[in-house]
Design a protein around this motif. Structure first.
Motif, PDB file in Angstrom:
ATOM      1  N   GLY A 166      30.204   2.644 -43.680  1.00  0.00           N
ATOM      2  CA  GLY A 166      30.205   2.257 -42.270  1.00  0.00           C
ATOM      3  C   GLY A 166      29.166   3.008 -41.468  1.00  0.00           C
ATOM      4  O   GLY A 166      28.476   2.439 -40.617  1.00  0.00           O
ATOM      5  N   GLY A 167      29.034   4.320 -41.748  1.00  0.00           N
ATOM      6  CA  GLY A 167      28.056   5.128 -41.035  1.00  0.00           C
ATOM      7  C   GLY A 167      26.632   4.692 -41.324  1.00  0.00           C
ATOM      8  O   GLY A 167      25.820   4.509 -40.408  1.00  0.00           O
ATOM      9  N   ILE A 168      26.318   4.507 -42.602  1.00  0.00           N
ATOM     10  CA  ILE A 168      24.962   4.116 -42.967  1.00  0.00           C
ATOM     11  C   ILE A 168      24.623   2.738 -42.410  1.00  0.00           C
ATOM     12  O   ILE A 168      23.509   2.492 -41.931  1.00  0.00           O
ATOM     13  N   THR A 169      25.625   1.827 -42.455  1.00  0.00           N
ATOM     14  CA  THR A 169      25.408   0.494 -41.892  1.00  0.00           C
ATOM     15  C   THR A 169      25.116   0.575 -40.396  1.00  0.00           C
ATOM     16  O   THR A 169      24.222  -0.104 -39.879  1.00  0.00           O
ATOM     17  N   THR A 170      25.870   1.431 -39.691  1.00  0.00           N
ATOM     18  CA  THR A 170      25.674   1.585 -38.248  1.00  0.00           C
ATOM     19  C   THR A 170      24.295   2.154 -37.939  1.00  0.00           C
ATOM     20  O   THR A 170      23.582   1.661 -37.050  1.00  0.00           O
ATOM     21  N   TYR A 171      23.882   3.193 -38.668  1.00  0.00           N
ATOM     22  CA  TYR A 171      22.568   3.800 -38.437  1.00  0.00           C
ATOM     23  C   TYR A 171      21.442   2.831 -38.800  1.00  0.00           C
ATOM     24  O   TYR A 171      20.425   2.769 -38.105  1.00  0.00           O
ATOM     25  N   ALA A 172      21.631   2.083 -39.899  1.00  0.00           N
ATOM     26  CA  ALA A 172      20.612   1.104 -40.294  1.00  0.00           C
ATOM     27  C   ALA A 172      20.490  -0.005 -39.247  1.00  0.00           C
ATOM     28  O   ALA A 172      19.393  -0.487 -38.961  1.00  0.00           O
ATOM     29  N   THR A 173      21.624  -0.397 -38.672  1.00  0.00           N
ATOM     30  CA  THR A 173      21.610  -1.408 -37.616  1.00  0.00           C
ATOM     31  C   THR A 173      20.887  -0.888 -36.380  1.00  0.00           C
ATOM     32  O   THR A 173      20.098  -1.605 -35.753  1.00  0.00           O
ATOM     33  N   LEU A 174      21.145   0.380 -36.023  1.00  0.00           N
ATOM     34  CA  LEU A 174      20.473   0.988 -34.872  1.00  0.00           C
ATOM     35  C   LEU A 174      18.960   0.974 -35.070  1.00  0.00           C
ATOM     36  O   LEU A 174      18.197   0.604 -34.172  1.00  0.00           O
ATOM     37  N   GLY A 175      18.507   1.372 -36.261  1.00  0.00           N
ATOM     38  CA  GLY A 175      17.075   1.409 -36.529  1.00  0.00           C
ATOM     39  C   GLY A 175      16.441   0.039 -36.564  1.00  0.00           C
ATOM     40  O   GLY A 175      15.372  -0.174 -35.985  1.00  0.00           O
ATOM     41  N   SER A 176      17.110  -0.922 -37.227  1.00  0.00           N
ATOM     42  CA  SER A 176      16.516  -2.241 -37.393  1.00  0.00           C
ATOM     43  C   SER A 176      16.495  -3.037 -36.090  1.00  0.00           C
ATOM     44  O   SER A 176      15.604  -3.858 -35.870  1.00  0.00           O
ATOM     45  N   GLN A 177      17.470  -2.807 -35.207  1.00  0.00           N
ATOM     46  CA  GLN A 177      17.562  -3.602 -33.980  1.00  0.00           C
ATOM     47  C   GLN A 177      16.918  -2.943 -32.766  1.00  0.00           C
ATOM     48  O   GLN A 177      16.516  -3.633 -31.836  1.00  0.00           O
ATOM     49  N   THR A 178      16.828  -1.619 -32.758  1.00  0.00           N
ATOM     50  CA  THR A 178      16.273  -0.933 -31.574  1.00  0.00           C
ATOM     51  C   THR A 178      15.087  -0.030 -31.895  1.00  0.00           C
ATOM     52  O   THR A 178      14.558   0.625 -30.999  1.00  0.00           O
ATOM     53  N   GLY A 179      14.673   0.018 -33.164  1.00  0.00           N
ATOM     54  CA  GLY A 179      13.555   0.877 -33.524  1.00  0.00           C
ATOM     55  C   GLY A 179      13.884   2.353 -33.340  1.00  0.00           C
ATOM     56  O   GLY A 179      14.982   2.797 -33.655  1.00  0.00           O
ATOM     57  N   LEU A 180      12.937   3.109 -32.791  1.00  0.00           N
ATOM     58  CA  LEU A 180      13.128   4.544 -32.582  1.00  0.00           C
ATOM     59  C   LEU A 180      13.645   4.882 -31.178  1.00  0.00           C
ATOM     60  O   LEU A 180      13.824   6.053 -30.854  1.00  0.00           O
ATOM     61  N   ARG A 181      13.921   3.860 -30.349  1.00  0.00           N
ATOM     62  CA  ARG A 181      14.232   4.087 -28.931  1.00  0.00           C
ATOM     63  C   ARG A 181      15.390   5.047 -28.702  1.00  0.00           C
ATOM     64  O   ARG A 181      15.382   5.840 -27.763  1.00  0.00           O
ATOM     65  N   PHE A 182      16.419   4.946 -29.548  1.00  0.00           N
ATOM     66  CA  PHE A 182      17.637   5.721 -29.301  1.00  0.00           C
ATOM     67  C   PHE A 182      17.856   6.828 -30.330  1.00  0.00           C
ATOM     68  O   PHE A 182      18.980   7.280 -30.541  1.00  0.00           O
ATOM     69  N   LEU A 183      16.774   7.284 -30.939  1.00  0.00           N
ATOM     70  CA  LEU A 183      16.886   8.373 -31.907  1.00  0.00           C
ATOM     71  C   LEU A 183      17.432   9.641 -31.258  1.00  0.00           C
ATOM     72  O   LEU A 183      18.067  10.476 -31.908  1.00  0.00           O
ATOM     73  N   TRP A 184      17.237   9.784 -29.944  1.00  0.00           N
ATOM     74  CA  TRP A 184      17.685  10.970 -29.208  1.00  0.00           C
ATOM     75  C   TRP A 184      19.203  11.133 -29.207  1.00  0.00           C
ATOM     76  O   TRP A 184      19.713  12.236 -28.931  1.00  0.00           O
ATOM     77  N   ILE A 185      19.948  10.071 -29.532  1.00  0.00           N
ATOM     78  CA  ILE A 185      21.410  10.171 -29.528  1.00  0.00           C
ATOM     79  C   ILE A 185      21.897  11.095 -30.646  1.00  0.00           C
ATOM     80  O   ILE A 185      22.958  11.722 -30.539  1.00  0.00           O
ATOM     81  N   LEU A 186      21.111  11.217 -31.719  1.00  0.00           N
ATOM     82  CA  LEU A 186      21.569  11.967 -32.884  1.00  0.00           C
ATOM     83  C   LEU A 186      21.629  13.482 -32.675  1.00  0.00           C
ATOM     84  O   LEU A 186      22.565  14.127 -33.152  1.00  0.00           O
ATOM     85  N   PRO A 187      20.683  14.121 -31.976  1.00  0.00           N
ATOM     86  CA  PRO A 187      20.884  15.539 -31.665  1.00  0.00           C
ATOM     87  C   PRO A 187      22.140  15.784 -30.828  1.00  0.00           C
ATOM     88  O   PRO A 187      22.818  16.807 -30.990  1.00  0.00           O
ATOM     89  N   LEU A 188      22.474  14.838 -29.952  1.00  0.00           N
ATOM     90  CA  LEU A 188      23.677  14.982 -29.123  1.00  0.00           C
ATOM     91  C   LEU A 188      24.942  14.841 -29.965  1.00  0.00           C
ATOM     92  O   LEU A 188      25.906  15.603 -29.795  1.00  0.00           O
ATOM     93  N   THR A 189      24.964  13.876 -30.889  1.00  0.00           N
ATOM     94  CA  THR A 189      26.133  13.733 -31.754  1.00  0.00           C
ATOM     95  C   THR A 189      26.241  14.907 -32.724  1.00  0.00           C
ATOM     96  O   THR A 189      27.350  15.305 -33.111  1.00  0.00           O
ATOM     97  N   ALA A 190      25.100  15.486 -33.112  1.00  0.00           N
ATOM     98  CA  ALA A 190      25.130  16.682 -33.970  1.00  0.00           C
ATOM     99  C   ALA A 190      25.803  17.831 -33.245  1.00  0.00           C
ATOM    100  O   ALA A 190      26.619  18.573 -33.830  1.00  0.00           O
ATOM    101  N   LEU A 191      25.485  17.994 -31.950  1.00  0.00           N
ATOM    102  CA  LEU A 191      26.096  19.061 -31.158  1.00  0.00           C
ATOM    103  C   LEU A 191      27.598  18.832 -31.011  1.00  0.00           C
ATOM    104  O   LEU A 191      28.400  19.761 -31.204  1.00  0.00           O
ATOM    105  N   LEU A 192      27.997  17.596 -30.685  1.00  0.00           N
ATOM    106  CA  LEU A 192      29.416  17.288 -30.537  1.00  0.00           C
ATOM    107  C   LEU A 192      30.161  17.517 -31.848  1.00  0.00           C
ATOM    108  O   LEU A 192      31.239  18.144 -31.864  1.00  0.00           O
ATOM    109  N   LEU A 193      29.591  17.040 -32.949  1.00  0.00           N
ATOM    110  CA  LEU A 193      30.249  17.210 -34.247  1.00  0.00           C
ATOM    111  C   LEU A 193      30.358  18.683 -34.621  1.00  0.00           C
ATOM    112  O   LEU A 193      31.388  19.127 -35.142  1.00  0.00           O
TER     113      LEU A 193
END
Length: 421
Positions: A37-64
């Motif tokens: 599920g995680g890989i599918t979600t990340y692959a969907t993010l990349g394929s549909q929005t490109g690099l635009r929202f890559l910044w969300i991952l440092p924030l989720t890393a901090l929360l996790l």
């Protein structure tokens, strides 16, 4: 015995050797979140929005990292699992509610990951009717007949499959200046409703409830004493950083190869196939192998998490170090969930993507509830003493609960409106 050995080690040694004795639960829990599920979600993010929202991952890393550190601290100081503490501190009714929701979410997630393993092997023309039962049997034999130490070592070895996504990102040959800019420049300008839902899904798939139940149970079973608290916290934080780094690689690989073409993908396996003409056959093989290994790891972690949680909540013997005859309820729950996951995937007409999406919604809806339990428990001085969460961490925790709850309400409302339309 395990705890005495670790405590003796920490009395005699410091530094890397002591850390290596503790490493495992945090890293395994973190990377288990990068399941099908995680890989599918990340692959969907990349394929549909490109690099635009890559910044969300440092924030989720901090929360996790904040959540995983809190859970590791709870496990080390109390020596108890999360469901055990929920029952003791909040009562049987809350424990029952938490276990029912966890059971439903983990059942859906187990189905999703058996489907993920089957989809990955289908890339190499291996039929689902062979992959699903064989994968489940391998996982069952490993857990039932292995010791905690041997199982943990195999889980740690499986985390190496995620190196495939680093290679896939490198083979995609991205513009690294654009990657760095996207990572460090948060922006929601022009975001659509569908993209906002996708960002919420990224948060939900990164910080999942089952990871927290597994991590605390694993720390408690490993018998890490207070002497090893610093190393256990470091393990949890490093696991959080590593899992989000892998997520970023998945987004980069699919963004570069597919984002510019506007090719939406329906699964991580589909992303692997779509990468081939753009990044080469080797990239497809790496992506598919990574998906299979990730799914196999999560196929073990999710039933184990549920077995730990339900057994602890209602006072049954639990633990991978226990024999089958010593913990029949624990192993019975583990076996039932794994078997159901394999059987459902083999049913004709199943939509595996639907199973994956449903599992992510359930985990996301459950997350604020579990996080509230964690923040409340780590704020208790009577429970943790000097290791209680500082004020800034309690504030961050309750703020996260509130934000996630609002986002979940938004998702529910959007889905209701979609159904009404």
């Amino acid at each position: 015995m395990a705890s005495l050995g670790l405590r003796d080690l920490f009395r005699r040694r410091r530094g890397p050797l002591a850390f290596l004795a503790v490493v495992g639960p945090g890293l395994i829990a973190g990377v288990a979140g990068n399941d099908a599920g995680g890989i599918t979600t990340y692959a969907t993010l990349g394929s549909q929005t490109g690099l635009r929202f890559l910044w969300i991952l440092p924030l989720t890393a901090l929360l996790l990292a904040l959540v995983q550190e809190s859970v590791a601290r709870l496990g080390v100081v109390t020596g108890q699992g999360l469901s055990d503490l929920i029952r003791e501190r909040f009562g049987v009714r809350w424990a029952l509610f938490a276990m029912v929701v966890l059971l439903l979410a983990n059942l859906a997630n187990t189905v999703a990951n058996v489907a993920g393993a089957a989809s990955a092997m289908a890339i190499f023309n291996v039929p689902i009717l062979l992959t699903a039962p064989l994968s489940a049997l391998i996982v069952w034999l490993l857990v039932v007949y292995g010791s905690y130490r041997s199982v943990e070592r195999i889980f740690l070895a499986l985390t190496a499959v995620f190196l495939a996504y680093i290679a896939a990102a490198l083979l995609a040959n991205p513009n690294w200046a654009a990657v760095a800019s996207s990572l460090t420049t948060p922006s929601l300008a022009g975001v659509s409703g569908a993209e906002m839902l996708l960002l919420v899904a990224v948060i939900g798939t990164t910080v999942t409830p089952y990871m927290q139940f597994y991590l605390q149970s694993a720390v408690a079973e490993k018998g890490i004493g207070v002497e090893g608290l610093g190393a256990a916290r470091a393990d949890a934080i490093l696991g959080s950083i590593w899992t989000n780094f892998i997520a970023a690689c998945v987004v980069i690989a699919t963004a570069v190869a597919l984002g510019s073409l506007g090719k939406p993908i329906g699964s991580a396996a589909e992303a692997a196939v779509a990468l081939e003409p753009l990044a080469g056959e080797f990239s497809k093989i790496l992506f598919g192998a990574g998906l299979f290994g990730a799914s196999l790891l999560a196929m073990a972690i999710m039933p184990l998490t549920t077995a730990f949680a339900l057994s602890e909540a209602f006072g049954f013997e639990s633990g991978v170090d226990k024999r089958l005859s010593e913990a029949p309820i624990f192993y019975g729950i583990f076996t039932a969930i794994l078997a159901i996951g394999a059987i459902v995937v083999m049913l004709p007409g199943l939509n595996p993507i639907g199973a994956i999406i449903s599992s992510q919604y359930l985990q996301g809806l459950f997350l604020p509830i579990v996080l509230a339990f964690i923040v409340k428990l780590t704020s208790s001085k009577s429970l943790l003493g000097e290791h209680v969460s500082p004020r800034w961490l309690r504030l961050a925790g309750w703020s996260s609960v509130a934000i996630l709850a609002v986002l979940n309400v938004g998702i529910v409302l959007v889905n209701i409106l979609d159904l009404a339309a």
